[in-house]
Design a protein around this motif. Structure first.
Motif, PDB file in Angstrom:
ATOM      1  N   ASP A   7     -11.750  -0.289  -7.868  1.00 52.94           N
ATOM      2  CA  ASP A   7     -10.462  -0.162  -7.174  1.00 52.94           C
ATOM      3  C   ASP A   7      -9.435  -1.135  -7.742  1.00 52.94           C
ATOM      4  O   ASP A   7      -8.244  -0.808  -7.832  1.00 52.94           O
ATOM      5  CB  ASP A   7     -10.645  -0.416  -5.673  1.00 52.94           C
ATOM      6  CG  ASP A   7     -11.519   0.637  -4.999  1.00 52.94           C
ATOM      7  OD1 ASP A   7     -11.625   1.752  -5.542  1.00 52.94           O
ATOM      8  OD2 ASP A   7     -12.106   0.318  -3.940  1.00 52.94           O
ATOM      9  N   ASP A  35      -5.725  -0.276  -9.236  1.00 52.53           N
ATOM     10  CA  ASP A  35      -4.506  -0.958  -8.785  1.00 52.53           C
ATOM     11  C   ASP A  35      -3.823  -1.697  -9.930  1.00 52.53           C
ATOM     12  O   ASP A  35      -2.584  -1.736 -10.007  1.00 52.53           O
ATOM     13  CB  ASP A  35      -4.842  -1.937  -7.655  1.00 52.53           C
ATOM     14  CG  ASP A  35      -4.966  -1.251  -6.304  1.00 52.53           C
ATOM     15  OD1 ASP A  35      -4.567  -0.075  -6.187  1.00 52.53           O
ATOM     16  OD2 ASP A  35      -5.453  -1.895  -5.356  1.00 52.53           O
ATOM     17  N   TYR A  36      -4.610  -2.264 -10.844  1.00 56.86           N
ATOM     18  CA  TYR A  36      -4.022  -2.948 -11.991  1.00 56.86           C
ATOM     19  C   TYR A  36      -3.317  -1.939 -12.896  1.00 56.86           C
ATOM     20  O   TYR A  36      -2.264  -2.240 -13.475  1.00 56.86           O
ATOM     21  CB  TYR A  36      -5.099  -3.705 -12.764  1.00 56.86           C
ATOM     22  CG  TYR A  36      -4.547  -4.610 -13.841  1.00 56.86           C
ATOM     23  CD1 TYR A  36      -3.859  -5.775 -13.524  1.00 56.86           C
ATOM     24  CD2 TYR A  36      -4.725  -4.301 -15.193  1.00 56.86           C
ATOM     25  CE1 TYR A  36      -3.355  -6.607 -14.516  1.00 56.86           C
ATOM     26  CE2 TYR A  36      -4.232  -5.126 -16.187  1.00 56.86           C
ATOM     27  CZ  TYR A  36      -3.544  -6.275 -15.842  1.00 56.86           C
ATOM     28  OH  TYR A  36      -3.042  -7.097 -16.837  1.00 56.86           O
ATOM     29  N   PRO A  55      -3.327  -6.702  -7.431  1.00 52.54           N
ATOM     30  CA  PRO A  55      -4.574  -6.860  -8.178  1.00 52.54           C
ATOM     31  C   PRO A  55      -4.532  -8.113  -9.038  1.00 52.54           C
ATOM     32  O   PRO A  55      -3.459  -8.510  -9.514  1.00 52.54           O
ATOM     33  CB  PRO A  55      -4.611  -5.612  -9.059  1.00 52.54           C
ATOM     34  CG  PRO A  55      -3.160  -5.316  -9.302  1.00 52.54           C
ATOM     35  CD  PRO A  55      -2.451  -5.678  -8.021  1.00 52.54           C
ATOM     36  N   PHE A  71      -0.578   0.478  -4.000  1.00 55.58           N
ATOM     37  CA  PHE A  71      -1.822  -0.228  -4.310  1.00 55.58           C
ATOM     38  C   PHE A  71      -2.892   0.159  -3.291  1.00 55.58           C
ATOM     39  O   PHE A  71      -2.743  -0.081  -2.089  1.00 55.58           O
ATOM     40  CB  PHE A  71      -1.596  -1.747  -4.306  1.00 55.58           C
ATOM     41  CG  PHE A  71      -0.670  -2.220  -5.392  1.00 55.58           C
ATOM     42  CD1 PHE A  71      -1.004  -2.025  -6.725  1.00 55.58           C
ATOM     43  CD2 PHE A  71       0.529  -2.846  -5.093  1.00 55.58           C
ATOM     44  CE1 PHE A  71      -0.157  -2.454  -7.744  1.00 55.58           C
ATOM     45  CE2 PHE A  71       1.382  -3.280  -6.094  1.00 55.58           C
ATOM     46  CZ  PHE A  71       1.040  -3.077  -7.432  1.00 55.58           C
ATOM     47  N   PHE A  72      -3.975   0.722  -3.763  1.00 52.99           N
ATOM     48  CA  PHE A  72      -5.016   1.260  -2.891  1.00 52.99           C
ATOM     49  C   PHE A  72      -5.572   0.200  -1.949  1.00 52.99           C
ATOM     50  O   PHE A  72      -5.832   0.461  -0.766  1.00 52.99           O
ATOM     51  CB  PHE A  72      -6.144   1.847  -3.748  1.00 52.99           C
ATOM     52  CG  PHE A  72      -7.289   2.404  -2.955  1.00 52.99           C
ATOM     53  CD1 PHE A  72      -7.160   3.622  -2.293  1.00 52.99           C
ATOM     54  CD2 PHE A  72      -8.491   1.722  -2.863  1.00 52.99           C
ATOM     55  CE1 PHE A  72      -8.219   4.142  -1.551  1.00 52.99           C
ATOM     56  CE2 PHE A  72      -9.543   2.234  -2.123  1.00 52.99           C
ATOM     57  CZ  PHE A  72      -9.409   3.445  -1.463  1.00 52.99           C
ATOM     58  N   ARG A  73      -5.748  -1.020  -2.454  1.00 48.97           N
ATOM     59  CA  ARG A  73      -6.349  -2.096  -1.678  1.00 48.97           C
ATOM     60  C   ARG A  73      -5.333  -2.790  -0.772  1.00 48.97           C
ATOM     61  O   ARG A  73      -5.708  -3.664   0.011  1.00 48.97           O
ATOM     62  CB  ARG A  73      -7.003  -3.115  -2.612  1.00 48.97           C
ATOM     63  CG  ARG A  73      -8.142  -2.528  -3.432  1.00 48.97           C
ATOM     64  CD  ARG A  73      -8.536  -3.397  -4.631  1.00 48.97           C
ATOM     65  NE  ARG A  73      -9.019  -4.697  -4.236  1.00 48.97           N
ATOM     66  CZ  ARG A  73      -8.354  -5.833  -4.433  1.00 48.97           C
ATOM     67  NH1 ARG A  73      -7.168  -5.821  -5.029  1.00 48.97           N
ATOM     68  NH2 ARG A  73      -8.871  -6.980  -4.060  1.00 48.97           N
ATOM     69  N   ARG A 117       0.829  -1.214   0.000  1.00 49.32           N
ATOM     70  CA  ARG A 117       0.000   0.000   0.000  1.00 49.32           C
ATOM     71  C   ARG A 117       0.861   1.261   0.000  1.00 49.32           C
ATOM     72  O   ARG A 117       0.665   2.168  -0.820  1.00 49.32           O
ATOM     73  CB  ARG A 117      -0.929   0.010   1.207  1.00 49.32           C
ATOM     74  CG  ARG A 117      -1.820   1.265   1.274  1.00 49.32           C
ATOM     75  CD  ARG A 117      -2.750   1.251   2.478  1.00 49.32           C
ATOM     76  NE  ARG A 117      -3.782   0.231   2.346  1.00 49.32           N
ATOM     77  CZ  ARG A 117      -3.819  -0.893   3.054  1.00 49.32           C
ATOM     78  NH1 ARG A 117      -2.871  -1.150   3.959  1.00 49.32           N
ATOM     79  NH2 ARG A 117      -4.777  -1.775   2.890  1.00 49.32           N
ATOM     80  N   HIS A 139      -3.439   8.448  -3.172  1.00 44.24           N
ATOM     81  CA  HIS A 139      -4.827   8.308  -3.609  1.00 44.24           C
ATOM     82  C   HIS A 139      -5.699   9.371  -2.952  1.00 44.24           C
ATOM     83  O   HIS A 139      -5.601   9.617  -1.740  1.00 44.24           O
ATOM     84  CB  HIS A 139      -5.355   6.912  -3.262  1.00 44.24           C
ATOM     85  CG  HIS A 139      -4.659   5.819  -3.997  1.00 44.24           C
ATOM     86  ND1 HIS A 139      -5.106   5.353  -5.216  1.00 44.24           N
ATOM     87  CD2 HIS A 139      -3.537   5.095  -3.706  1.00 44.24           C
ATOM     88  CE1 HIS A 139      -4.303   4.390  -5.636  1.00 44.24           C
ATOM     89  NE2 HIS A 139      -3.339   4.221  -4.739  1.00 44.24           N
ATOM     90  N   ILE A 142      -1.805   0.760 -11.884  1.00 44.43           N
ATOM     91  CA  ILE A 142      -0.538   1.075 -11.208  1.00 44.43           C
ATOM     92  C   ILE A 142       0.464  -0.055 -11.416  1.00 44.43           C
ATOM     93  O   ILE A 142       1.657   0.169 -11.664  1.00 44.43           O
ATOM     94  CB  ILE A 142      -0.796   1.339  -9.716  1.00 44.43           C
ATOM     95  CG1 ILE A 142      -1.611   2.638  -9.559  1.00 44.43           C
ATOM     96  CG2 ILE A 142       0.509   1.428  -8.935  1.00 44.43           C
ATOM     97  CD1 ILE A 142      -2.214   2.819  -8.190  1.00 44.43           C
ATOM     98  N   TYR A 143      -0.027  -1.276 -11.335  1.00 43.69           N
ATOM     99  CA  TYR A 143       0.830  -2.441 -11.578  1.00 43.69           C
ATOM    100  C   TYR A 143       1.383  -2.429 -13.003  1.00 43.69           C
ATOM    101  O   TYR A 143       2.584  -2.593 -13.232  1.00 43.69           O
ATOM    102  CB  TYR A 143       0.034  -3.719 -11.323  1.00 43.69           C
ATOM    103  CG  TYR A 143       0.664  -4.972 -11.845  1.00 43.69           C
ATOM    104  CD1 TYR A 143       1.784  -5.525 -11.238  1.00 43.69           C
ATOM    105  CD2 TYR A 143       0.130  -5.622 -12.966  1.00 43.69           C
ATOM    106  CE1 TYR A 143       2.369  -6.684 -11.721  1.00 43.69           C
ATOM    107  CE2 TYR A 143       0.699  -6.781 -13.456  1.00 43.69           C
ATOM    108  CZ  TYR A 143       1.823  -7.306 -12.833  1.00 43.69           C
ATOM    109  OH  TYR A 143       2.394  -8.449 -13.332  1.00 43.69           O
TER     110      TYR A 143
END
Length: 257
Positions: A76, A80-81, A35, A29-31, A24, A102, A83-84
């Motif tokens: 979400d 995140d995907y 992802p 990654f927001f979650r 995070r 975020h 960002i990945y």
């Protein structure tokens, strides 16, 4: 030179006090978890590669969800995907992604911009909620629907966006809608590419690149990726020249050492 995770976190402006999550806080990654890939391919990240890239040229991102109270877990995951994927895509030309922060604009405060329908509204979004730091702002409206007789706009950005002192000359950030993980992630990286001074790699409608590599370039329009390339999943190539252009933008010139 060897550098610790704490030193990297300090360098990119991530606090290491209290409970720190590598996924995070350090990777953005927001979650707080990796992802899933829409094709079922295992998703992995390399801290060694991240450390290497941060010791070279890298950029920071502010991800702003407009209409955030309507976003669900699938939305979400798309973010995140994205960002990945952008880390993998930009790593081709040795450009890293450092701090990812975020932000959210509630629907009640969005003044209808959570559902933009014109290009002018996309520009207004970037002027209204610009984040005053050294990151590139990426806005994600919940329900983007900017369409005309010639098709729909998937994203928009200035070519060569402004630096830390944001201004009102053109767009102050990039915008992408939610189109499913593969399309959203490519548009996310494509529009930030524009912000870093990359233009489309072809003359535009109705022309597309005349080679497969050109059609599979990140800066080919989506219609070209689908018509003469391998589709949006494959259309992520960057050339050395494009990397040099990105590398010279004022918001991609940070280095940790």
């Amino acid at each position: 030179m060897a550098i610790s995770l704490k030193e990297l976190a300090d360098c990119i402006g991530v606090s290491t006090t209290g409970n720190v999550s590598v996924l995070r806080n350090l990777l953005g990654f927001f979650r707080g978890q990796l992802p899933p890939d829409p094709t079922g391919v295992p998703v992995r990240v390399s801290l060694l590669r991240q450390a290497r890239l941060l010791q070279g040229r890298h950029l920071h991102l502010n991800v702003i969800a407009v209409g955030v109270d309507n976003f669900d877990d699938n939305d979400d995951i798309e973010i995140d995907y994205s960002i990945y994927r952008i880390r993998d895509i930009y790593a081709q030309v040795n450009i890293g992604v450092g701090r990812v922060e975020h932000y959210g604009v509630p629907t009640a405060e969005a003044s209808g911009f959570d559902s933009p329908t014109t290009s002018d509204q996309l520009e207004q979004i970037t002027d209204t909620w610009s984040v005053p730091n050294n990151g590139i702002d990426v806005f994600i409206p919940f329900n983007m629907n900017v369409c005309s007789d010639t098709g729909c706009t998937l994203g928009r950005s200035a070519i060569g966006g402004p630096c830390e002192e944001k201004n009102d000359k053109g767009m102050n950030g990039a915008v992408t809608g939610l189109w499913g993980s593969e399309q959203t992630s490519r548009t996310f990286a494509h529009e930030i590419g524009h912000y870093l001074n990359l233009e489309h790699n072809h003359d535009g409608s109705p022309d597309c690149p005349d080679t497969a590599d050109g059609c599979n370039n990140l800066m080919a329009q989506t219609r070209c990726a689908n018509s003469c390339g391998g589709g949006v999943r494959a259309a992520i190539l960057l050339t050395r020249g494009q990397g040099n252009t990105m590398d010279n933008h004022c918001l991609a010139r940070f280095e940790c050492s």
